[in-house]
Design a protein around this motif. Structure first.
Motif, PDB file in Angstrom:
ATOM      1  N   GLU A 276       0.703  -1.652   0.138  1.00 33.62           N
ATOM      2  CA  GLU A 276      -0.107   0.059   0.352  1.00 33.62           C
ATOM      3  C   GLU A 276       0.844   1.267  -0.107  1.00 33.62           C
ATOM      4  O   GLU A 276       0.613   2.082  -0.758  1.00 33.62           O
ATOM      5  CB  GLU A 276      -0.727   0.150   1.561  1.00 33.62           C
ATOM      6  CG  GLU A 276      -1.690  -0.502   1.182  1.00 33.62           C
ATOM      7  CD  GLU A 276      -3.089  -0.604   1.998  1.00 33.62           C
ATOM      8  OE1 GLU A 276      -2.654   0.170   3.018  1.00 33.62           O
ATOM      9  OE2 GLU A 276      -4.056  -1.516   2.244  1.00 33.62           O
ATOM     10  N   ARG A 277       1.769   1.128   0.916  1.00 32.88           N
ATOM     11  CA  ARG A 277       3.053   2.698   0.578  1.00 32.88           C
ATOM     12  C   ARG A 277       3.169   2.748  -0.119  1.00 32.88           C
ATOM     13  O   ARG A 277       3.959   4.019  -1.024  1.00 32.88           O
ATOM     14  CB  ARG A 277       3.807   1.984   1.772  1.00 32.88           C
ATOM     15  CG  ARG A 277       3.237   2.345   3.522  1.00 32.88           C
ATOM     16  CD  ARG A 277       4.068   2.945   4.024  1.00 32.88           C
ATOM     17  NE  ARG A 277       4.441   0.898   4.602  1.00 32.88           N
ATOM     18  CZ  ARG A 277       4.691   0.613   5.595  1.00 32.88           C
ATOM     19  NH1 ARG A 277       3.349   0.536   6.103  1.00 32.88           N
ATOM     20  NH2 ARG A 277       4.730  -1.240   5.643  1.00 32.88           N
ATOM     21  N   ARG A 278       4.073   1.300  -1.570  1.00 30.75           N
ATOM     22  CA  ARG A 278       4.535   1.773  -2.164  1.00 30.75           C
ATOM     23  C   ARG A 278       3.388   2.405  -3.796  1.00 30.75           C
ATOM     24  O   ARG A 278       2.953   2.338  -4.544  1.00 30.75           O
ATOM     25  CB  ARG A 278       5.161   0.437  -2.674  1.00 30.75           C
ATOM     26  CG  ARG A 278       6.862   0.272  -2.157  1.00 30.75           C
ATOM     27  CD  ARG A 278       7.010  -1.041  -2.145  1.00 30.75           C
ATOM     28  NE  ARG A 278       8.265  -1.028  -1.530  1.00 30.75           N
ATOM     29  CZ  ARG A 278       8.872  -1.148  -0.316  1.00 30.75           C
ATOM     30  NH1 ARG A 278       7.608  -1.057   0.320  1.00 30.75           N
ATOM     31  NH2 ARG A 278       9.764  -1.215   0.177  1.00 30.75           N
ATOM     32  N   ASP A 360       0.637  -3.225  11.103  1.00 27.40           N
ATOM     33  CA  ASP A 360      -0.395  -2.681   9.432  1.00 27.40           C
ATOM     34  C   ASP A 360      -1.947  -4.049   9.577  1.00 27.40           C
ATOM     35  O   ASP A 360      -2.328  -4.130   8.853  1.00 27.40           O
ATOM     36  CB  ASP A 360       0.204  -2.884   7.680  1.00 27.40           C
ATOM     37  CG  ASP A 360       2.100  -2.460   7.580  1.00 27.40           C
ATOM     38  OD1 ASP A 360       1.689  -1.234   7.765  1.00 27.40           O
ATOM     39  OD2 ASP A 360       2.708  -3.102   7.868  1.00 27.40           O
TER      40      ASP A 360
END
Length: 456
Positions: A276-278, A360
């Motif tokens: 998700e962060r990428r 997370d």
């Protein structure tokens, strides 16, 4: 009339090239059209003395020998050199004439030791770059999977090592149990004395542990080009490798990945959070929460805005001590004293509730909700994951000798994996070239000028 062939007639002269004796559709002939190793000599110059010693084997000839063996399903050096002695196709592919003496099989071993694993990884990277240049790989949709490779050791080499877990004084019962989760239990643990890099692992609960390595592979969706290969010991968890492997694929290709598919073995909160962060769409089926208590974690509601956890009765649990991959959330003892769920919720001897929540955890909740709403395209793409990534592992093990390690030690296992992946990428590239030529021939035959007999 019945013919007769004299077999004792000797040839005095042979003219022409060995290429005339190798069919154009032979795998080595097809790979030769797309294989470029002109850069290799400069790459390995620092491994040799410039003005002393006997001349070594030409670097390109050595790599071609190794690739010819893997493409032919011959993985052992001794057997490869025996086959190359009588195989015209291998002699032509490597560049040796019928009258020339082939290298000794031990020379290939010394070359692998001298060059090191990193140079063989560069050979593999060059095949990835060639596939990207030929536009048979896009690196936008990537299938990631791992597979065990049996180590080259016998069962007689396994011994039992006594394992004693010493717990620190500042660890309480909850933290100790949390850190033990996922580790191999048992008083005795088998280790391999002949190949210490290989660790005991299995791919199914009903199968015994074997000394193994684990290959982690990233495969492109278009035609199955292998974009990255990483080899670890057998006990390495797949979830620990997906994040660095995604970064490595983007570094090799220079392209941002849009979608990653993987099986349920990668369904961890940290994996969903990292993707998700990428900004990567993760097509990974979330696993159902294991029920270890009468009041499981799914009955607790996490409030990400206020960073609190609410129990089924609405009481608040607040974060406290962090652990390796998450935090403990604790309730107040007075909130649990008169709770009707106390007998089912609290373990014996405790006066308040302690729950471990991963770092997370919200990403895991979103993945579970999304799994219930997968579209037809999502399900179709996940089906492709099986016959792309798992199909590659089957092809490598069945046709190219990757079912078992050839040599011992993690560096040797990495070299074997890099060369196998490079050989399969070259097969993909050669097949794409043949398909392109057939399309061009078909288009020329269908053109109006060709039908009228007018030269194009």
């Amino acid at each position: 009339m019945l013919g007769r062939k004299e077999r004792d007639q000797l040839e005095l002269f042979i003219t022409g090239s060995l290429k005339q004796l190798v069919p154009d559709e032979h795998v080595l002939a097809r790979v030769d059209r797309v294989l470029d190793l002109s850069w290799l000599r400069q790459e390995v110059t620092d491994c040799y003395c410039a003005n002393d010693g006997r001349p070594g084997i030409d670097p390109e000839a050595a790599v071609r020998l190794m690739l010819a063996g893997l493409l032919s399903g011959i993985v052992h050096d001794r057997k490869l050199m025996r086959e190359a002695q009588v195989n015209i196709a291998i002699r032509w592919f490597v560049g040796y004439g019928l009258h020339e003496q082939l290298p000794h099989h031990s020379s290939l071993t010394r070359i692998r030791q001298r060059w090191g694993e990193e140079r063989f990884r560069r050979i593999f990277k060059r095949t990835v770059e060639a596939c990207l240049k030929a536009k048979i790989a896009t690196a936008e949709v990537v299938h990631i999977d791992a597979s065990l490779i049996r180590a080259n050791v016998s069962w007689d080499s396994l011994t039992e090592q006594h394992v004693v877990d010493v717990l620190s004084e500042n660890q309480n019962e909850d933290e100790s149990e949390a850190e033990k989760t996922g580790r191999q239990s048992g008083k005795y643990k088998k280790v391999c004395t002949t190949d210490p890099d290989a660790t005991m692992a299995t791919n199914a609960r009903n199968r015994r542990l074997e000394p193994s390595y684990k290959q982690h592979t990233a495969v492109d969706d278009k035609v199955g080009v292998i974009l990255d290969v990483a080899v670890t010991t057998g006990q390495t968890n797949e979830g620990e490798m997906i994040e660095p492997q995604v970064d490595e694929v983007e570094a090799i290709t220079g392209i941002d990945i849009k979608t990653v598919t993987a099986d349920a073995g990668y369904a961890y909160a940290k994996v969903y959070g990292a993707l998700e962060r990428r900004g990567i769409d993760a097509l990974i089926p979330a696993k159902a929460e294991p029920i270890k208590s009468r009041v499981p974690l799914r009955r607790f509601r996490y409030d990400a805005k206020h960073d609190i956890l609410k129990c089924p009765r609405g009481r608040v649990l607040r974060p406290a001590r962090p652990i390796k991959h998450g935090r403990f959330f604790y309730s107040k003892a007075k909130d649990c004293a008169r709770c009707p769920l106390k007998g089912d919720c609290l373990s014996k001897g405790r006066v308040n509730k302690a729950v471990v929540v991963g770092n997370d955890y919200p990403a895991l909740l979103r993945a579970r909700r999304r799994r219930e709403r997968w579209s037809w395209q999502d399900r179709r793409l996940y089906q492709r994951h099986r016959w792309r990534s798992e199909g590659f592992h089957g092809e490598a093990k069945t046709w190219h000798g990757l079912a078992r390690a050839i040599r011992r030690g993690l560096p040797n296992m990495k070299i074997q994996a890099y060369l196998t992946a490079a050989a399969i990428n070259l097969k993909r590239l050669a097949a794409a070239l043949v398909a392109l030529l057939l399309c061009l021939i078909a288009s020329l035959d269908a053109s109006p000028s060709a039908s009228r007999g007018v030269p194009g």
